[in-house]
Write a protein that holds these residues in place. Sequence first.
Motif, short mmCIF file in Angstrom:
data_model
loop_
_atom_site.label_atom_id
_atom_site.label_comp_id
_atom_site.label_asym_id
_atom_site.label_seq_id
_atom_site.Cartn_x
_atom_site.Cartn_y
_atom_site.Cartn_z
N CYS A 49 -8.75 -0.70 56.19
CA CYS A 49 -7.93 0.48 55.97
C CYS A 49 -7.69 0.63 54.48
O CYS A 49 -6.99 -0.17 53.87
N GLY A 50 -8.29 1.64 53.88
CA GLY A 50 -8.14 1.86 52.46
C GLY A 50 -9.09 0.99 51.65
O GLY A 50 -9.64 0.01 52.14
N SER A 51 -9.29 1.38 50.39
CA SER A 51 -10.14 0.59 49.51
C SER A 51 -9.63 0.74 48.08
O SER A 51 -9.03 1.75 47.72
N LEU A 52 -9.89 -0.28 47.27
CA LEU A 52 -9.44 -0.28 45.89
C LEU A 52 -10.54 -0.85 45.01
O LEU A 52 -10.99 -1.97 45.22
N THR A 53 -10.99 -0.05 44.04
CA THR A 53 -11.96 -0.51 43.06
C THR A 53 -11.20 -0.90 41.79
O THR A 53 -10.44 -0.10 41.25
N VAL A 54 -11.40 -2.13 41.35
CA VAL A 54 -10.66 -2.66 40.21
C VAL A 54 -11.58 -2.76 39.00
O VAL A 54 -12.58 -3.48 39.03
N GLY A 55 -11.25 -2.02 37.96
CA GLY A 55 -12.00 -2.06 36.71
C GLY A 55 -11.14 -2.58 35.58
O GLY A 55 -10.11 -3.21 35.79
N THR A 56 -11.55 -2.31 34.36
CA THR A 56 -10.84 -2.78 33.17
C THR A 56 -10.07 -1.63 32.53
O THR A 56 -10.65 -0.57 32.28
#
Length: 201
Positions: A49-56
């Motif tokens: 459920c849901g997604s999160l892309t983590v960058g800088t």
Amino acid sequence: MSLISTAAPLRRRLLVPALAALSLFTAVVPAAGSAQAHQAGLRCPHSACGSLTVGTPSLAPPATEPCTAKEQVVCRIREMTPAERLEARDVRVRYHQLLMDMGRRRCELEKAGASPETVARELVEMRNQAKDIARAGMTREQVEALEQRNREKYGNPLGPTADQLYAKLGSWEQVVESAGRTSASVDGELGLAYKACACAH
């Protein structure tokens, strides 16, 4: 050392806890039509459920020019050092993990036929109980100041109650929407890209 030279670093040290508090305790009025979408029936996923892309986050030095961003929090992030932005990003990641937990719970409740009021009350309680996220990086004095502000404004050290949000927003459907809403602008400043649960649309 002059007061002028120490003021900026002190102000920046307060930005991360302030950002965390704003993440949890700022209600956003949802777009028109969200109540109708809620009532029409929402698709609930069976697993993720849901997604999160983590960058800088930006590695630029703290901004000194006037900020023209519409959201005050964005301006505060731009005033941070790169190291402070990384810390703020990590706090924000924890906030999004909470949002995904809330999204899963919302799906479960709606699939079981719970009323909008029941869903709203549980989601607001989940958010208000996430004290560790709102207080990340805070000193004891800052925690006390935050809780005192909440007591004065809401009569509750944890933040607004479901009933207070209902009085402000006008419907339980809108309370549900606001409880899980996030700011794409703030996320972008911190190198994040968030996609809400399918049943939150």
